[in-house]
Write a protein that holds these residues in place. Structure first.
Motif, PDB file in Angstrom:
ATOM      1  N   GLN A 164     -11.831   4.816 -10.085  1.00 31.77           N
ATOM      2  CA  GLN A 164     -13.013   5.353 -10.762  1.00 31.77           C
ATOM      3  C   GLN A 164     -13.674   4.295 -11.651  1.00 31.77           C
ATOM      4  OE1 GLN A 164     -11.381   9.008 -12.641  1.00 31.77           O
ATOM      5  NE2 GLN A 164     -13.149  10.016 -11.734  1.00 31.77           N
ATOM      6  N   VAL A 165     -12.872   3.608 -12.456  1.00 34.39           N
ATOM      7  CA  VAL A 165     -13.412   2.615 -13.385  1.00 34.39           C
ATOM      8  C   VAL A 165     -14.151   1.517 -12.635  1.00 34.39           C
ATOM      9  CG1 VAL A 165     -12.753   0.762 -14.978  1.00 34.39           C
ATOM     10  CG2 VAL A 165     -11.785   3.033 -15.253  1.00 34.39           C
ATOM     11  N   PHE A 166     -13.523   0.975 -11.608  1.00 35.85           N
ATOM     12  CA  PHE A 166     -14.142  -0.129 -10.882  1.00 35.85           C
ATOM     13  C   PHE A 166     -15.359   0.348 -10.091  1.00 35.85           C
ATOM     14  CE2 PHE A 166      -9.562  -1.740 -10.898  1.00 35.85           C
ATOM     15  CZ  PHE A 166      -9.751  -2.440 -12.075  1.00 35.85           C
ATOM     16  N   GLY A 167     -15.293   1.573  -9.594  1.00 34.28           N
ATOM     17  CA  GLY A 167     -16.446   2.118  -8.900  1.00 34.28           C
ATOM     18  C   GLY A 167     -17.632   2.300  -9.829  1.00 34.28           C
ATOM     19  N   LEU A 168     -17.391   2.809 -11.036  1.00 34.37           N
ATOM     20  CA  LEU A 168     -18.473   2.977 -12.004  1.00 34.37           C
ATOM     21  C   LEU A 168     -19.068   1.637 -12.436  1.00 34.37           C
ATOM     22  CD1 LEU A 168     -17.075   5.857 -14.219  1.00 34.37           C
ATOM     23  CD2 LEU A 168     -19.180   5.918 -12.880  1.00 34.37           C
ATOM     24  N   ALA A 169     -18.267   0.584 -12.375  1.00 31.83           N
ATOM     25  CA  ALA A 169     -18.772  -0.749 -12.723  1.00 31.83           C
ATOM     26  C   ALA A 169     -19.607  -1.353 -11.600  1.00 31.83           C
ATOM     27  CB  ALA A 169     -17.608  -1.671 -13.057  1.00 31.83           C
ATOM     28  N   GLY A 170     -19.675  -0.677 -10.461  1.00 36.09           N
ATOM     29  CA  GLY A 170     -20.453  -1.195  -9.346  1.00 36.09           C
ATOM     30  C   GLY A 170     -19.733  -2.228  -8.510  1.00 36.09           C
ATOM     31  N   ALA A 171     -18.400  -2.288  -8.640  1.00 37.31           N
ATOM     32  CA  ALA A 171     -17.637  -3.281  -7.897  1.00 37.31           C
ATOM     33  C   ALA A 171     -17.439  -2.858  -6.442  1.00 37.31           C
ATOM     34  CB  ALA A 171     -16.273  -3.493  -8.550  1.00 37.31           C
ATOM     35  N   ARG A 172     -17.248  -3.835  -5.586  1.00 35.72           N
ATOM     36  CA  ARG A 172     -16.729  -3.603  -4.236  1.00 35.72           C
ATOM     37  C   ARG A 172     -15.218  -3.555  -4.347  1.00 35.72           C
ATOM     38  NH1 ARG A 172     -16.668  -7.495  -1.040  1.00 35.72           N
ATOM     39  NH2 ARG A 172     -16.575  -6.260   0.868  1.00 35.72           N
ATOM     40  N   ILE A 173     -14.608  -2.487  -3.906  1.00 32.64           N
ATOM     41  CA  ILE A 173     -13.170  -2.306  -4.045  1.00 32.64           C
ATOM     42  C   ILE A 173     -12.530  -2.481  -2.683  1.00 32.64           C
ATOM     43  CG2 ILE A 173     -11.342  -0.793  -4.854  1.00 32.64           C
ATOM     44  CD1 ILE A 173     -13.455   0.698  -6.508  1.00 32.64           C
ATOM     45  N   VAL A 174     -11.628  -3.455  -2.584  1.00 29.11           N
ATOM     46  CA  VAL A 174     -10.993  -3.792  -1.309  1.00 29.11           C
ATOM     47  C   VAL A 174      -9.487  -3.665  -1.475  1.00 29.11           C
ATOM     48  CG1 VAL A 174     -10.640  -5.595   0.431  1.00 29.11           C
ATOM     49  CG2 VAL A 174     -12.876  -5.355  -0.698  1.00 29.11           C
ATOM     50  N   ALA A 175      -8.852  -2.976  -0.550  1.00 36.86           N
ATOM     51  CA  ALA A 175      -7.411  -2.753  -0.620  1.00 36.86           C
ATOM     52  C   ALA A 175      -6.654  -3.936  -0.028  1.00 36.86           C
ATOM     53  CB  ALA A 175      -7.042  -1.473   0.120  1.00 36.86           C
ATOM     54  N   VAL A 176      -5.592  -4.334  -0.710  1.00 40.45           N
ATOM     55  CA  VAL A 176      -4.677  -5.356  -0.210  1.00 40.45           C
ATOM     56  C   VAL A 176      -3.560  -4.655   0.563  1.00 40.45           C
ATOM     57  CG1 VAL A 176      -3.105  -7.231  -0.838  1.00 40.45           C
ATOM     58  CG2 VAL A 176      -5.161  -6.801  -2.212  1.00 40.45           C
ATOM     59  N   PRO A 177      -3.276  -5.061   1.783  1.00 44.85           N
ATOM     60  CA  PRO A 177      -2.146  -4.462   2.504  1.00 44.85           C
ATOM     61  C   PRO A 177      -0.861  -4.604   1.711  1.00 44.85           C
ATOM     62  CG  PRO A 177      -3.483  -5.785   3.993  1.00 44.85           C
ATOM     63  CD  PRO A 177      -3.992  -6.053   2.598  1.00 44.85           C
ATOM     64  N   CYS A 178      -0.073  -3.534   1.685  1.00 48.32           N
ATOM     65  CA  CYS A 178       1.169  -3.514   0.915  1.00 48.32           C
ATOM     66  C   CYS A 178       2.310  -3.043   1.802  1.00 48.32           C
ATOM     67  CB  CYS A 178       1.048  -2.572  -0.285  1.00 48.32           C
ATOM     68  SG  CYS A 178      -0.160  -3.090  -1.526  1.00 48.32           S
ATOM     69  N   ASP A 179       3.514  -3.469   1.437  1.00 47.47           N
ATOM     70  CA  ASP A 179       4.716  -2.942   2.057  1.00 47.47           C
ATOM     71  C   ASP A 179       5.597  -2.358   0.955  1.00 47.47           C
ATOM     72  OD1 ASP A 179       5.914  -5.137   0.784  1.00 47.47           O
ATOM     73  OD2 ASP A 179       6.002  -6.336   2.618  1.00 47.47           O
ATOM     74  N   ALA A 180       6.857  -2.135   1.236  1.00 47.90           N
ATOM     75  CA  ALA A 180       7.746  -1.522   0.251  1.00 47.90           C
ATOM     76  C   ALA A 180       7.915  -2.382  -0.991  1.00 47.90           C
ATOM     77  CB  ALA A 180       9.106  -1.244   0.879  1.00 47.90           C
ATOM     78  N   ASP A 181       7.598  -3.684  -0.904  1.00 43.28           N
ATOM     79  CA  ASP A 181       7.717  -4.586  -2.043  1.00 43.28           C
ATOM     80  C   ASP A 181       6.387  -4.864  -2.734  1.00 43.28           C
ATOM     81  OD1 ASP A 181      10.460  -4.833  -1.847  1.00 43.28           O
ATOM     82  OD2 ASP A 181      10.370  -6.607  -0.549  1.00 43.28           O
ATOM     83  N   GLY A 182       5.320  -4.174  -2.335  1.00 44.23           N
ATOM     84  CA  GLY A 182       4.049  -4.350  -2.999  1.00 44.23           C
ATOM     85  C   GLY A 182       3.058  -5.168  -2.194  1.00 44.23           C
ATOM     86  N   PRO A 183       2.075  -5.793  -2.852  1.00 42.94           N
ATOM     87  CA  PRO A 183       1.021  -6.528  -2.142  1.00 42.94           C
ATOM     88  C   PRO A 183       1.577  -7.678  -1.313  1.00 42.94           C
ATOM     89  CG  PRO A 183       0.411  -6.154  -4.434  1.00 42.94           C
ATOM     90  CD  PRO A 183       1.847  -5.770  -4.306  1.00 42.94           C
TER      91      PRO A 183
END
Length: 425
Positions: A164-183
């Motif tokens: 929500q915060v980043f969306g309200l700031a007008g950012a492009r939000i891109v997901a980093v692929p993650c596994d059981a240990d994180g990004p």
């Protein structure tokens, strides 16, 4: 039953008067008020929090609610907190009820700095900015760091309110692929370069929503990517003290590669009480000063009396001992949920086993859509949060988040039986 807020329409609401035809008499045209200007585009494109929408729908006392992220209220140190507030109001009323500096009360920052240093990250009071909950810290960072169109990298899945915060700031939000240990560090590096990303937001310890913890080796790899390619890291740590087993993993902020580019966020919400609304950020000097300016524009300062009470609590009471008592209870509740999941969830489901925190994450067989199933489950007087809203990109609709800390083991057992009936209904 509607459980998620729809994005506000970009069109004018029905209550706005229709345009008056040009052929209407001048007196008629003059008597009809013009429509008010529209809301800002950023709030018209960002929906509300699905978690809070679900909590509103499931507020009935008979509902066993695994949807919230609420600490157990019966475990709050009510006497200690009350005594700390009495002290602040009786011993320093003029100060407690007065305006304060934007940076935060020096005595609280000194005590927070000492706690941070004791946990392995050398910190002074001047390194910290006190915020009105760590959620405000995220908002201040978005104001200080992001221009519309900047790219923010997040975990998949990710903490909802950060999206929500980043969306309200007008950012492009891109997901980093993650596994059981994180990004995944290689995928992270590719995205930093390919997307010209400005920052990575991560909850590496007992993550919300998955409960996973990023191991030390992976944290070092993430820090190295940030140093090599130029990237801010926002490391959110609201749950780190709620460890039930295993060894504490050092912060990313403590890694040599990341010290000049990592913002560490902390909060009293999960270890003292969320109603106090006290958080803090530790950041490099230039960025911290920018956040101070943003905070001056937002609320001038965090409530003085809350800060002085928290500082008194840290001096007069043993917060670590309180957290240990809370963690012991939460561990029993986690174990109760883990013990009942195999019977409650459909065959073929998998779930995490968090070493601490408040949440676990389950994935049902691919044919299940947890958003579509939720009304049927709520009809059984139990609730969860569907996994889809936690994704910045393509969601996994078979996932769901369960909070295990708010109910007793007996309530958890009954809630899981209801959940099983709702899912198989």
């Amino acid at each position: 039953m509607t459980v998620a807020a729809e994005s506000p329409s970009a069109s004018a609401p029905a209550s706005v008067p229709a345009a008056v035809p040009a052929s209407a008499p001048a007196a008629v045209r003059a008597s009809v008020p013009a429509a008010v200007p529209p809301l800002a585009s950023r709030v018209r494109s960002i929906g509300g929090s699905p978690v809070r929408d679900i909590l509103a729908v499931t507020a009935r006392p008979e509902v066993i609610n695994f949807a919230g992220g609420l600490p157990a209220p019966e475990l709050f140190d009510r006497e200690g907190v009350a005594a700390a507030f009495r002290y602040a109001l009786e011993e320093a009323p003029a100060q407690a009820l007065q305006y304060a500096t934007t940076e935060g009360e020096p005595i609280l920052r000194e005590r927070l700095a000492a706690r941070t240093t004791a946990r392995g990250l050398l910190t002074t009071a001047d390194d910290l900015l006190v915020t009105t909950g760590s959620q405000q810290a995220l908002s201040l960072l978005a104001t200080a760091l992001l221009d519309p169109g900047d790219t923010v990298l997040v975990e998949a899945p990710c903490y909802l309110a950060a999206l929500q915060v980043f969306g309200l700031a007008g950012a492009r939000i891109v997901a980093v692929p993650c596994d059981a240990d994180g990004p995944d560090p290689e995928a992270l590096a590719d995205l930093v370069v390919g997307e010209r990303a400005k920052l990575l937001y991560t909850v590496p310890t007992f993550q919300n929503p998955t409960g996973r913890t990023v191991p030390a080796e992976r944290r070092a790899a993430v820090a190295a990517v940030a140093a090599r390619h130029g990237l801010w890291i926002v490391e959110d740590d609201p749950y780190g003290e709620l460890r039930y087993e295993g060894e504490r993993v050092p912060w990313i902020a403590a890694h040599p590669d990341a010290r000049d580019r990592t913002v560490l966020l902390g909060s009293f919400s999960k270890v003292m009480a969320p109603g106090i609304r006290l958080g803090w950020l530790r950041a490099p000097a230039e960025l911290r000063r920018a956040c101070v300016v943003a905070k001056q524009a937002a609320d001038l300062h965090t409530p003085t009396v809350n800060q002085l009470a928290a500082a008194r609590y840290l001096a007069a009471f043993d917060l670590d001992a309180h957290v240990a008592r809370v963690a012991a209870v939460y561990r029993e509740r986690r174990d109760a949920m883990l013990a009942g999941l195999a019977e409650a969830l459909p065959a073929g489901s998998v779930w995490t086993r968090p070493e601490g925190g408040m949440f676990l994450w389950a994935r049902l067989p691919e044919s299940y859509d947890t958003t579509e199933l939720l009304p049927r489950v709520v009809a059984q007087d139990v609730a969860y949060v569907p996994g889809a809203p936690f994704y910045a990109g393509e969601p996994d609709r078979s996932t769901l988040r369960l909070c295990f800390v708010t109910q007793t083991p007996q309530e958890i057992g009954e809630g899981l039986r209801r959940l099983g009936r709702g899912l198989t209904g």
